[in-house]
Design an enzyme around this catalytic site. Sequence first.
Site, PDB file in Angstrom:
ATOM      1  N   HIS A 257       0.435  -1.217   0.135  1.00 33.02           N
ATOM      2  CA  HIS A 257       0.159   0.494  -0.226  1.00 33.02           C
ATOM      3  C   HIS A 257       0.658   1.405   0.055  1.00 33.02           C
ATOM      4  O   HIS A 257       2.265   1.511   0.728  1.00 33.02           O
ATOM      5  CB  HIS A 257      -0.932   0.114   0.778  1.00 33.02           C
ATOM      6  CG  HIS A 257      -2.174   0.863   0.888  1.00 33.02           C
ATOM      7  ND1 HIS A 257      -2.272   2.078   1.324  1.00 33.02           N
ATOM      8  CD2 HIS A 257      -3.206   0.371   0.544  1.00 33.02           C
ATOM      9  CE1 HIS A 257      -3.420   2.782   0.520  1.00 33.02           C
ATOM     10  NE2 HIS A 257      -4.120   1.540   0.599  1.00 33.02           N
ATOM     11  N   ASP A 308      -8.419  -6.003  -0.418  1.00 33.59           N
ATOM     12  CA  ASP A 308      -8.783  -5.896  -1.735  1.00 33.59           C
ATOM     13  C   ASP A 308      -7.779  -8.113  -1.950  1.00 33.59           C
ATOM     14  O   ASP A 308      -8.483  -8.708  -2.327  1.00 33.59           O
ATOM     15  CB  ASP A 308      -7.628  -5.896  -3.278  1.00 33.59           C
ATOM     16  CG  ASP A 308      -8.326  -4.672  -3.719  1.00 33.59           C
ATOM     17  OD1 ASP A 308      -9.412  -4.343  -3.707  1.00 33.59           O
ATOM     18  OD2 ASP A 308      -7.421  -3.641  -4.498  1.00 33.59           O
TER      19      ASP A 308
HETATM   20  N1  ACO Z   1       3.977  -7.570  -4.880  1.00 35.47           N
HETATM   21  C1  ACO Z   1       5.349  -7.771  -4.762  1.00 35.47           C
HETATM   22  N2  ACO Z   1       6.347  -6.399  -4.670  1.00 35.47           N
HETATM   23  C2  ACO Z   1       5.700  -5.715  -4.496  1.00 35.47           C
HETATM   24  C3  ACO Z   1       4.212  -5.482  -4.235  1.00 35.47           C
HETATM   25  C4  ACO Z   1       3.431  -6.674  -4.560  1.00 35.47           C
HETATM   26  N3  ACO Z   1       2.585  -6.752  -4.169  1.00 35.47           N
HETATM   27  N4  ACO Z   1       3.896  -4.195  -3.704  1.00 35.47           N
HETATM   28  C5  ACO Z   1       5.328  -3.327  -4.096  1.00 35.47           C
HETATM   29  N5  ACO Z   1       5.680  -4.219  -4.313  1.00 35.47           N
HETATM   30  C6  ACO Z   1       6.837  -3.839  -4.162  1.00 35.47           C
HETATM   31  C7  ACO Z   1       8.130  -2.892  -5.689  1.00 35.47           C
HETATM   32  O1  ACO Z   1       8.395  -4.133  -6.715  1.00 35.47           O
HETATM   33  C8  ACO Z   1       8.974  -2.306  -5.381  1.00 35.47           C
HETATM   34  O2  ACO Z   1      10.256  -3.009  -4.850  1.00 35.47           O
HETATM   35  P1  ACO Z   1      11.889  -2.181  -5.728  1.00 35.47           P
HETATM   36  O3  ACO Z   1      11.662  -1.123  -4.839  1.00 35.47           O
HETATM   37  O4  ACO Z   1      12.282  -3.169  -5.256  1.00 35.47           O
HETATM   38  O5  ACO Z   1      11.272  -1.761  -7.024  1.00 35.47           O
HETATM   39  C9  ACO Z   1       8.765  -1.507  -3.939  1.00 35.47           C
HETATM   40  O6  ACO Z   1       8.084  -3.386  -3.391  1.00 35.47           O
HETATM   41  C10 ACO Z   1       7.725  -0.570  -3.694  1.00 35.47           C
HETATM   42  O7  ACO Z   1       6.278  -0.926  -4.172  1.00 35.47           O
HETATM   43  P2  ACO Z   1       5.788   0.368  -5.994  1.00 35.47           P
HETATM   44  O8  ACO Z   1       4.700  -0.423  -6.413  1.00 35.47           O
HETATM   45  O9  ACO Z   1       6.786   1.675  -6.215  1.00 35.47           O
HETATM   46  O10 ACO Z   1       5.017   0.743  -4.327  1.00 35.47           O
HETATM   47  P3  ACO Z   1       3.494   1.690  -4.276  1.00 35.47           P
HETATM   48  O11 ACO Z   1       3.419   2.371  -3.518  1.00 35.47           O
HETATM   49  O12 ACO Z   1       3.145   2.979  -5.696  1.00 35.47           O
HETATM   50  O13 ACO Z   1       2.102   0.715  -4.896  1.00 35.47           O
HETATM   51  C11 ACO Z   1       0.897  -0.648  -4.375  1.00 35.47           C
HETATM   52  C12 ACO Z   1       1.117   0.989  -4.029  1.00 35.47           C
HETATM   53  C13 ACO Z   1       0.252   0.250  -6.284  1.00 35.47           C
HETATM   54  C14 ACO Z   1      -0.886  -1.078  -4.108  1.00 35.47           C
HETATM   55  C15 ACO Z   1       1.514  -1.532  -4.864  1.00 35.47           C
HETATM   56  O14 ACO Z   1       2.066  -2.352  -3.336  1.00 35.47           O
HETATM   57  C16 ACO Z   1       0.654  -3.037  -5.401  1.00 35.47           C
HETATM   58  O15 ACO Z   1       1.218  -2.813  -6.731  1.00 35.47           O
HETATM   59  N6  ACO Z   1       0.306  -3.431  -4.934  1.00 35.47           N
HETATM   60  C17 ACO Z   1      -0.309  -4.635  -6.092  1.00 35.47           C
HETATM   61  C18 ACO Z   1      -2.117  -4.707  -6.449  1.00 35.47           C
HETATM   62  C19 ACO Z   1      -2.410  -3.872  -5.567  1.00 35.47           C
HETATM   63  O16 ACO Z   1      -2.801  -4.645  -4.261  1.00 35.47           O
HETATM   64  N7  ACO Z   1      -3.405  -3.164  -5.831  1.00 35.47           N
HETATM   65  C20 ACO Z   1      -4.632  -2.463  -4.319  1.00 35.47           C
HETATM   66  C21 ACO Z   1      -4.179  -1.307  -3.897  1.00 35.47           C
HETATM   67  S1  ACO Z   1      -5.266  -0.607  -2.292  1.00 35.47           S
HETATM   68  C22 ACO Z   1      -7.333  -0.474  -3.194  1.00 35.47           C
HETATM   69  O17 ACO Z   1      -6.107   0.543  -4.564  1.00 35.47           O
HETATM   70  C23 ACO Z   1      -7.774  -0.478  -2.976  1.00 35.47           C
END
Ligand code: ACO
Length: 371
Positions: A257, A308
Amino acid sequence: MTTTKGLEGIVATTSSVSSIIDGVLTYRGYNIDDLAEHASFEETVYLLWYGKLPTEKELAEFKGKLSSQYAVPSEVMDMLKQYPLNDIHPMAGVRTAVSSLGLYDEKADDMSEEANLNKSISLLAKLSTIVAAFSRLRDGKEIIEPKENLSYAGNFLYMLNGNEPDEISEKAINKALVLHADHELNASTFTARVCVATLSDLYSGVTAAIGALKGPLHGGANERVMKMLSEIGEVENTESYLKDALERKEKVMGFGHRVYKDGDPRAKHLREMSKQLTGITGETKWYEMSLKLDELMTNQKGLLPNVDFYSASVYHSLGIKHDLFTPIFAMSRVSGWLAHILEQYDNNRLIRPRAEYIGPPKQEFIPIEKR
Ligand code: ACO
């Protein structure tokens, strides 16, 4: 000029609708834990829109208004019947249907507070009718007329399935709707606010927000969680599935998140619901698999489940088709979008940030015949 990718950490507006402070989510100052345990969805919507919890009389009046608004204009329903229902995602259908509702509302561009509140009630009610109708029509079934004495959650299940829901299912949907109703300046809410800050109409704001919610990094994640659980298939496959996914550097849906780093306060409620409902259906493997993934992701990546993650096994246990998970999210979040849209109109300024230019430097124009 400094840029922040994804606007992380940027405070883009003030708001009195909901807050996330020290990992605690509140709607108008009320802890989500209390609302999830004690409030109906209708009560929650009233709180979001009017800024206070309703009295019994106020709630009854509000419910009456909501119940009177379920019917969708026949023109919109006729158009919906023409969509390639079996070839499109329901979120695309819902987005288009909500946009077309604006075509048949003569008050669509009436910016008075009264007109916007009336439109909000109408949109909230009609969204549930549209989701249920989409699902039934694509299955070749008759559309079910709403039942006015049912709750929003109960009526939705009734319009979806054609029979009145049992108490456990109705309560589960009600709680899920309460938990998803608002969430500060999330991506779809921000989209809605940006749209209406141009003084565009409320239908445009909600249509834009549905488009944003549809994406897999936002509301679209719940459906993908269920796809992942289905691919895992059995609890004993969880560890190897996750290992492979992480090696391929895939995002594991339902984890992580932007704001919560110590856990999403909504997830624990959905985890409990998943445990209860999978226990009732006898398909406890979805809960056990989810729990295992939760443990592994927490230990290996330090990433915790978001709203989710457990909602997937909850909706699945209620017999809901997987591609309706995100439309149900929209049925709830529309209440938050509308609260924010009303707040934006109330104290508006155009939202127009800047971009740091990283393209080619100044170039000399060469006429086309000389290129
Ligand atoms: N699985 C694996 N790795 C992850 C995940 C995940 N679900 N989430 C974050 N990371 C990792 C990224 O790969 C990144 O790693 P790096 O620094 O080595 O490249 C690091 O954690 C930071 O992730 P970002 O994507 O930059 O974090 P951001 O704050 O931009 O994104 C998000 C948040 C979109 C929710 C992300 O965690 C994600 O894509 N999760 C999966 C999709 C999801 O569940 N979305 C629903 C969110 S809740 C809602 O909107 C209702």
